[in-house]
Design a protein around this motif. Sequence first.
Motif, short mmCIF file in Angstrom:
data_model
loop_
_atom_site.label_atom_id
_atom_site.label_comp_id
_atom_site.label_asym_id
_atom_site.label_seq_id
_atom_site.Cartn_x
_atom_site.Cartn_y
_atom_site.Cartn_z
N GLY A 138 -9.14 -14.62 2.92
CA GLY A 138 -8.18 -13.80 3.64
C GLY A 138 -8.77 -13.11 4.85
N PHE A 139 -8.17 -11.97 5.21
CA PHE A 139 -8.59 -11.22 6.39
C PHE A 139 -10.03 -10.73 6.25
CE2 PHE A 139 -4.10 -11.29 7.02
CZ PHE A 139 -3.93 -11.24 8.39
N VAL A 140 -10.47 -10.49 5.01
CA VAL A 140 -11.85 -10.04 4.82
C VAL A 140 -12.77 -11.23 4.52
CG1 VAL A 140 -13.36 -8.71 3.27
CG2 VAL A 140 -11.26 -7.72 4.14
N ASP A 195 -10.24 -20.68 -1.92
CA ASP A 195 -8.99 -19.95 -2.10
C ASP A 195 -8.03 -20.87 -2.84
OD1 ASP A 195 -7.78 -17.33 -0.22
OD2 ASP A 195 -6.37 -18.53 -1.41
N LYS A 196 -7.17 -20.27 -3.64
CA LYS A 196 -6.18 -21.10 -4.36
C LYS A 196 -5.02 -21.48 -3.45
CE LYS A 196 -3.95 -17.02 -6.18
NZ LYS A 196 -3.52 -16.22 -7.25
N ARG A 247 -3.51 -21.99 3.36
CA ARG A 247 -4.47 -21.15 4.10
C ARG A 247 -5.77 -21.91 4.36
NH1 ARG A 247 -4.99 -14.67 2.78
NH2 ARG A 247 -4.24 -14.13 4.84
N ASN A 297 -7.05 -10.14 -2.89
CA ASN A 297 -6.13 -9.04 -2.62
C ASN A 297 -6.03 -8.09 -3.81
OD1 ASN A 297 -5.26 -11.68 -3.27
ND2 ASN A 297 -3.13 -11.01 -3.33
N THR A 298 -5.87 -6.79 -3.50
CA THR A 298 -5.71 -5.77 -4.54
C THR A 298 -4.55 -4.85 -4.15
OG1 THR A 298 -7.40 -4.48 -3.36
CG2 THR A 298 -8.14 -5.72 -5.27
N GLN A 355 -12.67 -16.62 -14.00
CA GLN A 355 -13.09 -17.91 -13.43
C GLN A 355 -14.62 -17.96 -13.29
OE1 GLN A 355 -10.35 -17.45 -10.08
NE2 GLN A 355 -9.77 -19.58 -10.30
N SER A 407 -13.73 -6.82 -2.47
CA SER A 407 -12.40 -6.20 -2.45
C SER A 407 -12.55 -4.69 -2.62
CB SER A 407 -11.55 -6.70 -3.63
OG SER A 407 -11.32 -8.07 -3.54
N THR A 408 -11.56 -3.94 -2.14
CA THR A 408 -11.54 -2.49 -2.36
C THR A 408 -10.97 -2.23 -3.75
OG1 THR A 408 -11.14 -2.17 -0.02
CG2 THR A 408 -10.67 -0.30 -1.45
N GLU A 424 -16.09 -3.53 2.06
CA GLU A 424 -16.08 -3.94 3.47
C GLU A 424 -15.38 -2.87 4.31
OE1 GLU A 424 -17.71 -6.41 5.05
OE2 GLU A 424 -16.96 -5.07 6.59
N GLU A 483 -9.33 -4.53 11.34
CA GLU A 483 -8.77 -5.74 11.95
C GLU A 483 -8.69 -5.55 13.46
OE1 GLU A 483 -5.28 -7.20 9.91
OE2 GLU A 483 -6.21 -6.70 8.00
N LYS A 500 -2.30 1.84 0.68
CA LYS A 500 -2.69 1.33 -0.64
C LYS A 500 -3.89 2.11 -1.20
CE LYS A 500 -5.25 -2.60 -0.50
NZ LYS A 500 -6.57 -2.41 -1.09
N ARG A 534 1.16 -6.28 8.00
CA ARG A 534 1.31 -5.56 6.73
C ARG A 534 1.43 -4.05 6.97
NH1 ARG A 534 -3.43 -8.28 3.22
NH2 ARG A 534 -4.46 -8.24 5.25
P1 NAD Z 1 -5.73 -11.31 1.78
O1 NAD Z 1 -4.46 -11.19 1.03
O2 NAD Z 1 -5.70 -11.59 3.25
O3 NAD Z 1 -6.65 -12.44 1.11
C1 NAD Z 1 -6.88 -12.55 -0.25
C2 NAD Z 1 -6.95 -14.03 -0.62
O4 NAD Z 1 -7.40 -14.15 -1.96
C3 NAD Z 1 -5.61 -14.76 -0.54
O5 NAD Z 1 -5.70 -15.83 0.40
C4 NAD Z 1 -5.37 -15.27 -1.99
O6 NAD Z 1 -4.76 -16.55 -2.04
C5 NAD Z 1 -6.79 -15.32 -2.52
N1 NAD Z 1 -6.88 -15.27 -3.99
C6 NAD Z 1 -6.36 -14.34 -4.83
N2 NAD Z 1 -6.71 -14.61 -6.11
C7 NAD Z 1 -7.46 -15.75 -6.08
C8 NAD Z 1 -8.12 -16.52 -7.08
N3 NAD Z 1 -8.10 -16.16 -8.37
N4 NAD Z 1 -8.78 -17.63 -6.69
C9 NAD Z 1 -8.82 -18.00 -5.38
N5 NAD Z 1 -8.24 -17.31 -4.40
C10 NAD Z 1 -7.57 -16.17 -4.74
O7 NAD Z 1 -6.51 -9.94 1.51
P2 NAD Z 1 -7.58 -9.21 2.48
O8 NAD Z 1 -6.88 -8.45 3.55
O9 NAD Z 1 -8.64 -10.19 2.84
O10 NAD Z 1 -8.18 -8.12 1.49
C11 NAD Z 1 -9.04 -8.47 0.44
C12 NAD Z 1 -9.64 -7.21 -0.13
O11 NAD Z 1 -10.44 -6.55 0.88
C13 NAD Z 1 -8.61 -6.17 -0.58
O12 NAD Z 1 -9.11 -5.52 -1.72
C14 NAD Z 1 -8.56 -5.20 0.58
O13 NAD Z 1 -8.20 -3.90 0.18
C15 NAD Z 1 -10.00 -5.21 1.07
N6 NAD Z 1 -10.18 -4.88 2.49
C16 NAD Z 1 -9.32 -5.36 3.42
C17 NAD Z 1 -9.54 -5.07 4.77
C18 NAD Z 1 -8.61 -5.58 5.83
O14 NAD Z 1 -8.76 -5.18 6.98
N7 NAD Z 1 -7.67 -6.45 5.55
C19 NAD Z 1 -10.66 -4.33 5.16
C20 NAD Z 1 -11.53 -3.89 4.18
C21 NAD Z 1 -11.29 -4.17 2.84
#
Ligand code: NAD
Length: 481
Positions: free
Chosen positions: A18-20, A41-42, A46, A98-99, A123, A138-139, A174, A178, A288, A355
């Motif tokens: 994802g984004f992180v 990723d599942k 993506r 994601n959380t 897993q 993840s946070t 992290e 963004e 969140k 978001r």
């Molecule tokens: P996101 O939703 O963009 O990406 C998460 C990915 O995880 C998704 O693509 C999803 O398909 C995948 N996923 C979930 N369960 C899975 C599994 N069991 N197996 C394989 N893939 C799986 O989320 P994000 O924005 O990258 O955030 C991830 C974490 O980082 C969160 O806890 C968020 O709070 C934290 N965070 C986000 C940011 C931000 O700027 N977005 C910054 C710092 C921390």
Amino acid sequence: MNQKIRKKIKRICCIGAGFVGGPTMAVIADKCKNLQINVVDKNSKRINQWNNDDLNKLPIFEPGLDKIIKRCRNKNLTFSTNVEEEISSADLVFISVNTPTKIKGLGAGKASDLKWVEACARQVAANAKGHTIVVEKSTLPVKTAEVIKNILESTNFEKEGSTNATFDVLSNPEFLAEGTAIKDLEYPDRVLIGGDCKDAIMALNEIYLNWIPQEKILHTNIWSSELAKLTANAFLAQRVSSINSIGALCEVTGANIREVSRAIGTDSRIGPKFLDAGPGFGGSCFKKDILNLVYLCQYYDLNEVATFWESVIELNNWHQSRIANLIVKKLFGTVSGKKIFILGFAFKENTNDTRESASIKICKDLLSEGAVLFINDPKVNPDQIENDLKIKETKSLLNEDVKNKSNNDGSWCFVNQVSCGFKGADAVVILTGWQEYQKIDWGNASKTMRRPSWVFDARSVISSKEITQHKLNFWQIGSGN
Ligand code: NAD
Ligand code: UDX
């Protein structure tokens, strides 16, 4: 109990592209050519986007990301859906899934939903071989590492023929934002590693040491690391709510929030950052993470502390409604059938992420008043907007004479080119601070708008002089002038 036989880290698996996960692993791959990084990723859509030859079609827009992907992809960086396979060959696994806030059950509306983290832990337990360091990226709420450890140890113990997998769990939150993710990852203010096993901490430390000086890599206990992440976001969000609250006061007293921000920001104890008044904070993290903090405080019976942090979100919600309401009031108390040109849908500039964007709430409020919204954003695509507004796009609006519309239901369409959105508009509302909105030719724009015409600048991207000379009415966030 198997003995932990620690080895040098050579292969890394990151669960969550994802984004992180995507940008973080891209930078690690770029800085550590001796490491093989496999992001899994599942979500196969993506993953296909990450593997797209056209670098403009990566799933995430981040300045500088495309160049790194070009340098590393299919060299020491891969993207796939081979979750089990990549876990089993990894020495270190990042959990970067994601959380989001729970939507039902115990703690709904506040607590983080840990089902994806738990699924990852299972897993990893089922597929890891040998000694594996599991890193929370993840946070997460405080003490989640304990849950992960518990799952890893008990599930692994139950495995048939018990494999020789052993684990250490670390927290490595992290802090990237963004839009500036690559810069934040390449030159972080700090990297935080929380854990109780010195060897595991040093193994992760060694990776970061490839480009980050040791004095910026902080070691703490695991709970401090988890809590520091929530606290950092809560403090940042609190600054945004604080400045927006004072901005509202500026508007009614004749003060100016930019002048107030400059005046307080030069106090070295306060500092100049995160003092820009805007349409209210958005993004996937602030709300969140504060809700999560509030939940934790309530759980530990610290109700006054919970109320204090909850007010940061309440102020933000109020502020977003305030902006939508004042637009309606300035347009003679009704926007029904009126064309309003919305500039910006992403929650901030330089990202395609929507978001919790303030634009969603403000557009929904205007639509519920019957407005006809023409929406532009340089990076967000119309499907995403449709998804967020939960109202289908009416593409035919682009060819209609909206100013004669007597329709009371709100509707919207997407405008590709900024210059094409002004014709017949009663108002323009700037909600995201994209640089290109600073270059609008207001002389030309005003000629085609319906009078009396309004410009609402919720991001302070334009100067009032520029606007008022073209006989446009002007409102700017936090400006009482
Ligand atoms: P996101 O939703 O963009 O990406 C998460 C990915 O995880 C998704 O693509 C999803 O398909 C995948 N996923 C979930 N369960 C899975 C599994 N069991 N197996 C394989 N893939 C799986 O989320 P994000 O924005 O990258 O955030 C991830 C974490 O980082 C969160 O806890 C968020 O709070 C934290 N965070 C986000 C940011 C931000 O700027 N977005 C910054 C710092 C921390
Ligand atoms: C945030 C944290 O900054 C980052 O450290 C964490 O890892 C993830 O959450 P992000 O949400 O990506 O990052 O962006 P950020 O720059 O913090 O902006 C959040 C929101 O606050 C945006 O809507 C932004 O426009 C708004 N904001 C920020 C303001 O309105 N004024 C400011 O002065 C700063």
